[in-house]
Design a protein around this motif. Sequence first.
Motif, PDB file in Angstrom:
ATOM      1  N   THR A  74      18.622  14.435 -14.486  1.00 44.96           N
ATOM      2  CA  THR A  74      17.582  15.406 -14.820  1.00 44.96           C
ATOM      3  C   THR A  74      18.180  16.478 -15.721  1.00 44.96           C
ATOM      4  OG1 THR A  74      18.044  16.863 -12.947  1.00 44.96           O
ATOM      5  CG2 THR A  74      16.440  15.080 -12.588  1.00 44.96           C
ATOM      6  N   LYS A  75      17.330  17.169 -16.427  1.00 46.21           N
ATOM      7  CA  LYS A  75      17.783  18.245 -17.305  1.00 46.21           C
ATOM      8  C   LYS A  75      18.422  19.379 -16.496  1.00 46.21           C
ATOM      9  CE  LYS A  75      16.482  20.541 -21.459  1.00 46.21           C
ATOM     10  NZ  LYS A  75      15.707  20.376 -22.642  1.00 46.21           N
ATOM     11  N   GLU A  76      17.914  19.619 -15.294  1.00 50.79           N
ATOM     12  CA  GLU A  76      18.457  20.674 -14.434  1.00 50.79           C
ATOM     13  C   GLU A  76      19.897  20.368 -14.018  1.00 50.79           C
ATOM     14  OE1 GLU A  76      15.400  19.129 -13.737  1.00 50.79           O
ATOM     15  OE2 GLU A  76      14.365  20.734 -14.813  1.00 50.79           O
ATOM     16  N   VAL A  77      20.210  19.097 -13.821  1.00 43.97           N
ATOM     17  CA  VAL A  77      21.551  18.715 -13.381  1.00 43.97           C
ATOM     18  C   VAL A  77      22.474  18.438 -14.566  1.00 43.97           C
ATOM     19  CG1 VAL A  77      22.885  17.001 -12.083  1.00 43.97           C
ATOM     20  CG2 VAL A  77      20.700  17.819 -11.185  1.00 43.97           C
ATOM     21  N   LEU A 101      29.583  15.477 -19.360  1.00 46.02           N
ATOM     22  CA  LEU A 101      28.801  15.300 -18.141  1.00 46.02           C
ATOM     23  C   LEU A 101      29.511  15.904 -16.934  1.00 46.02           C
ATOM     24  CD1 LEU A 101      27.633  11.590 -18.590  1.00 46.02           C
ATOM     25  CD2 LEU A 101      26.259  13.651 -18.901  1.00 46.02           C
ATOM     26  N   LEU A 102      30.814  15.678 -16.860  1.00 43.98           N
ATOM     27  CA  LEU A 102      31.583  16.151 -15.708  1.00 43.98           C
ATOM     28  C   LEU A 102      31.637  17.673 -15.636  1.00 43.98           C
ATOM     29  CD1 LEU A 102      33.166  15.218 -13.272  1.00 43.98           C
ATOM     30  CD2 LEU A 102      35.212  15.150 -14.699  1.00 43.98           C
ATOM     31  N   ARG A 103      31.807  18.333 -16.774  1.00 42.91           N
ATOM     32  CA  ARG A 103      31.828  19.811 -16.764  1.00 42.91           C
ATOM     33  C   ARG A 103      30.553  20.360 -16.170  1.00 42.91           C
ATOM     34  NH1 ARG A 103      33.798  20.699 -22.698  1.00 42.91           N
ATOM     35  NH2 ARG A 103      31.617  20.246 -22.895  1.00 42.91           N
ATOM     36  N   GLU A 131      30.530  19.668 -12.376  1.00 45.34           N
ATOM     37  CA  GLU A 131      31.501  20.508 -11.670  1.00 45.34           C
ATOM     38  C   GLU A 131      30.982  21.924 -11.474  1.00 45.34           C
ATOM     39  OE1 GLU A 131      35.735  18.370 -12.858  1.00 45.34           O
ATOM     40  OE2 GLU A 131      34.946  19.944 -14.159  1.00 45.34           O
ATOM     41  N   VAL A 132      30.364  22.488 -12.501  1.00 48.16           N
ATOM     42  CA  VAL A 132      29.813  23.841 -12.400  1.00 48.16           C
ATOM     43  C   VAL A 132      28.735  23.892 -11.326  1.00 48.16           C
ATOM     44  CG1 VAL A 132      28.417  25.572 -13.617  1.00 48.16           C
ATOM     45  CG2 VAL A 132      30.402  24.560 -14.736  1.00 48.16           C
ATOM     46  N   LEU A 133      27.838  22.926 -11.334  1.00 49.80           N
ATOM     47  CA  LEU A 133      26.776  22.892 -10.332  1.00 49.80           C
ATOM     48  C   LEU A 133      27.323  22.628  -8.934  1.00 49.80           C
ATOM     49  CD1 LEU A 133      23.994  20.980 -12.269  1.00 49.80           C
ATOM     50  CD2 LEU A 133      23.999  23.391 -11.636  1.00 49.80           C
ATOM     51  N   ASP A 134      28.332  21.772  -8.832  1.00 47.81           N
ATOM     52  CA  ASP A 134      28.929  21.461  -7.541  1.00 47.81           C
ATOM     53  C   ASP A 134      29.627  22.689  -6.959  1.00 47.81           C
ATOM     54  OD1 ASP A 134      29.561  19.654  -5.429  1.00 47.81           O
ATOM     55  OD2 ASP A 134      31.597  19.473  -6.232  1.00 47.81           O
ATOM     56  N   GLY A 139      24.917  23.994  -5.977  1.00 52.48           N
ATOM     57  CA  GLY A 139      23.589  23.609  -6.433  1.00 52.48           C
ATOM     58  C   GLY A 139      23.263  22.143  -6.316  1.00 52.48           C
ATOM     59  N   LEU A 140      24.223  21.299  -5.936  1.00 56.92           N
ATOM     60  CA  LEU A 140      23.964  19.865  -5.881  1.00 56.92           C
ATOM     61  C   LEU A 140      23.931  19.289  -4.477  1.00 56.92           C
ATOM     62  CD1 LEU A 140      26.128  18.522  -8.850  1.00 56.92           C
ATOM     63  CD2 LEU A 140      23.664  18.842  -8.766  1.00 56.92           C
ATOM     64  N   GLY A 141      24.563  19.953  -3.533  1.00 48.66           N
ATOM     65  CA  GLY A 141      24.669  19.372  -2.208  1.00 48.66           C
ATOM     66  C   GLY A 141      25.668  18.230  -2.226  1.00 48.66           C
ATOM     67  N   ASP A 142      25.764  17.539  -1.112  1.00 54.20           N
ATOM     68  CA  ASP A 142      26.693  16.419  -1.015  1.00 54.20           C
ATOM     69  C   ASP A 142      25.923  15.105  -0.988  1.00 54.20           C
ATOM     70  OD1 ASP A 142      28.988  17.981  -0.918  1.00 54.20           O
ATOM     71  OD2 ASP A 142      28.898  18.197   1.264  1.00 54.20           O
ATOM     72  N   SER A 143      26.408  14.147  -1.738  1.00 55.56           N
ATOM     73  CA  SER A 143      25.827  12.804  -1.688  1.00 55.56           C
ATOM     74  C   SER A 143      26.882  11.801  -2.123  1.00 55.56           C
ATOM     75  CB  SER A 143      24.592  12.696  -2.580  1.00 55.56           C
ATOM     76  OG  SER A 143      24.955  12.582  -3.935  1.00 55.56           O
ATOM     77  N   ASP A 144      26.714  10.576  -1.653  1.00 56.62           N
ATOM     78  CA  ASP A 144      27.642   9.515  -2.041  1.00 56.62           C
ATOM     79  C   ASP A 144      27.548   9.227  -3.537  1.00 56.62           C
ATOM     80  OD1 ASP A 144      28.548   9.278   0.556  1.00 56.62           O
ATOM     81  OD2 ASP A 144      27.228   7.596   1.047  1.00 56.62           O
TER      82      ASP A 144
END
Length: 138
Positions: free
Chosen positions: A56-59, A100-102, A105-108, A112-117
Amino acid sequence: MFGFGKKAKKPDGIDILIIKADEAKNRSLYQVAFPSIVANDILSMLQKLEKSKLNTKEVLGEIGGFRIVTHLEALTGFDILDDADIEAQPVQIQDFANMLLRRLEVLDESGGLGDSDDLAFIMGELTMLRDGSFVPQT
């Protein structure tokens, strides 16, 4: 598919994914280049990201909502005919993964992302791509 022949030079070739980001402001088309020998792994990871709720654009920011539209396999060369157009320039997989990773990482780090597999898998794969440990060095 179109009778272009077998992938005889797959280990020596370059694959390119053409990725569209319809809502991007600066660049709506990305050509992501990587060695053909790791194409299956990279393609499956990016397809997983494309189908995930993270796309998504938000992520993912400007590339969010991307679609993989074409996979060119085992190229032995290509010519860029319009040097002035940024979209004509292929992006190396390390740079694309870093972008993509940057963002992730900022959101994590901000929670803002929570945890998921899916998130852990994608971030791990992107980290290996960014660092070059995924792609054999020649």
